[in-house]
Enzyme design. Sequence first.
Site, mmCIF file in Angstrom:
data_model
loop_
_atom_site.group_PDB
_atom_site.id
_atom_site.type_symbol
_atom_site.label_atom_id
_atom_site.label_comp_id
_atom_site.label_asym_id
_atom_site.label_seq_id
_atom_site.Cartn_x
_atom_site.Cartn_y
_atom_site.Cartn_z
ATOM 1 C CG ASP A 25 51.789 31.356 64.782
ATOM 2 O OD1 ASP A 25 52.511 31.108 63.803
ATOM 3 O OD2 ASP A 25 52.203 31.366 65.949
ATOM 4 C CG ASN A 27 47.793 35.808 60.427
ATOM 5 O OD1 ASN A 27 48.721 35.632 59.657
ATOM 6 N ND2 ASN A 27 46.726 35.028 60.457
ATOM 7 N NE ARG A 29 53.587 36.514 67.096
ATOM 8 C CZ ARG A 29 54.275 35.386 66.957
ATOM 9 N NH1 ARG A 29 55.570 35.359 67.208
ATOM 10 N NH2 ARG A 29 53.680 34.287 66.564
ATOM 11 C CG ASN A 73 42.389 30.225 67.555
ATOM 12 O OD1 ASN A 73 42.673 29.711 66.479
ATOM 13 N ND2 ASN A 73 43.319 30.633 68.402
ATOM 14 N NE ARG A 192 54.621 28.869 71.816
ATOM 15 C CZ ARG A 192 53.531 29.518 71.429
ATOM 16 N NH1 ARG A 192 52.346 28.962 71.577
ATOM 17 N NH2 ARG A 192 53.600 30.711 70.888
ATOM 18 C CB SER A 194 49.597 25.435 69.426
ATOM 19 O OG SER A 194 50.549 26.354 69.877
HETATM 20 C C1 FPP Z 1 46.774 32.759 64.836
HETATM 21 O O1 FPP Z 1 47.682 33.772 64.587
HETATM 22 C C2 FPP Z 1 45.837 32.705 63.737
HETATM 23 C C3 FPP Z 1 44.503 32.616 63.893
HETATM 24 C C4 FPP Z 1 43.876 32.495 65.210
HETATM 25 C C5 FPP Z 1 43.540 32.644 62.796
HETATM 26 C C6 FPP Z 1 44.051 32.479 61.406
HETATM 27 C C7 FPP Z 1 42.889 32.228 60.545
HETATM 28 C C8 FPP Z 1 42.483 33.005 59.556
HETATM 29 C C9 FPP Z 1 43.220 34.202 59.094
HETATM 30 C C10 FPP Z 1 41.235 32.626 58.820
HETATM 31 C C11 FPP Z 1 41.629 31.967 57.595
HETATM 32 C C12 FPP Z 1 40.847 30.890 57.217
HETATM 33 C C13 FPP Z 1 40.890 30.457 55.976
HETATM 34 C C14 FPP Z 1 40.759 29.040 55.783
HETATM 35 C C15 FPP Z 1 41.040 31.358 54.834
HETATM 36 P P1 FPP Z 1 47.811 35.125 65.407
HETATM 37 O O2 FPP Z 1 47.533 36.240 64.521
HETATM 38 O O3 FPP Z 1 47.028 35.057 66.627
HETATM 39 O O4 FPP Z 1 49.311 35.091 65.709
HETATM 40 P P2 FPP Z 1 50.152 35.982 66.710
HETATM 41 O O5 FPP Z 1 49.258 36.548 67.758
HETATM 42 O O6 FPP Z 1 51.054 34.938 67.207
HETATM 43 O O7 FPP Z 1 50.800 37.019 65.898
#
Ligand code: FPP
Length: 202
Positions: A25, A27, A29, A73, A192, A194
Amino acid sequence: MPQPNVTPGTPVLDENFKHIAFIMDGNGRWAKKRGMPREYGHKVGSSNFKKICLYCCDIGFQAVTVYAFSTENWKRPKHEVSAIMNILDNYLDELKRDYKKYHNRFRFIGDLSVLTPALQEKIAYVETLNSDQPQVLNIALNYGGRGELVHAFRTLAAEGKTDITEDDISRTLYTAACGDPDMIVRTGGDIRISNFLLWQAA
Ligand code: FPP
């Protein structure tokens, strides 16, 4: 236990570390901080994820488990879910093409039945690749720790088991073959769990 494909010259892991798991996670933020859409964060995050998986195998982890998409998700905005599914689709195509670059086999854990038939087909094919490799990358999709436990209990019920032990539950989890993780890393920095590997994290 088969020996992992450790690249000569890389640091070698303490033998107590066999299985590492990632809650992927931060990404969204990360992207927001840079004035970019969340989808951009997922794109960069997934490219980092590939490098990290290669590295973890290289230094000798027998198993790497990554929480790529949780059962929760699906509640995200449609465009974000669709961007993540696209990244997954491209990743599967890349694995079909370049699987030899990886020294591990691939397993997808979770309830995959809700994914599109095209994705399910690609996943089934990718799971046949590198099947002779001792190391494994588990990618959790539409995964939830509670759902995994329900799946385990249903498996035991179908076996007709009534006197259920902890070992019975452990052997019917999706990760049964690689044991419990020795370390769980949450890349976004929160502390956490989750709904990830609930039983295994005990
Ligand atoms: C949570 O972080 C991340 C996700 C819901 C998805 C992450 C999955 C991918 C990028 C797909 C990759 C799959 C593969 C196997 C290549 P968030 O961005 O929601 O975190 P935040 O909101 O806490 O910043």
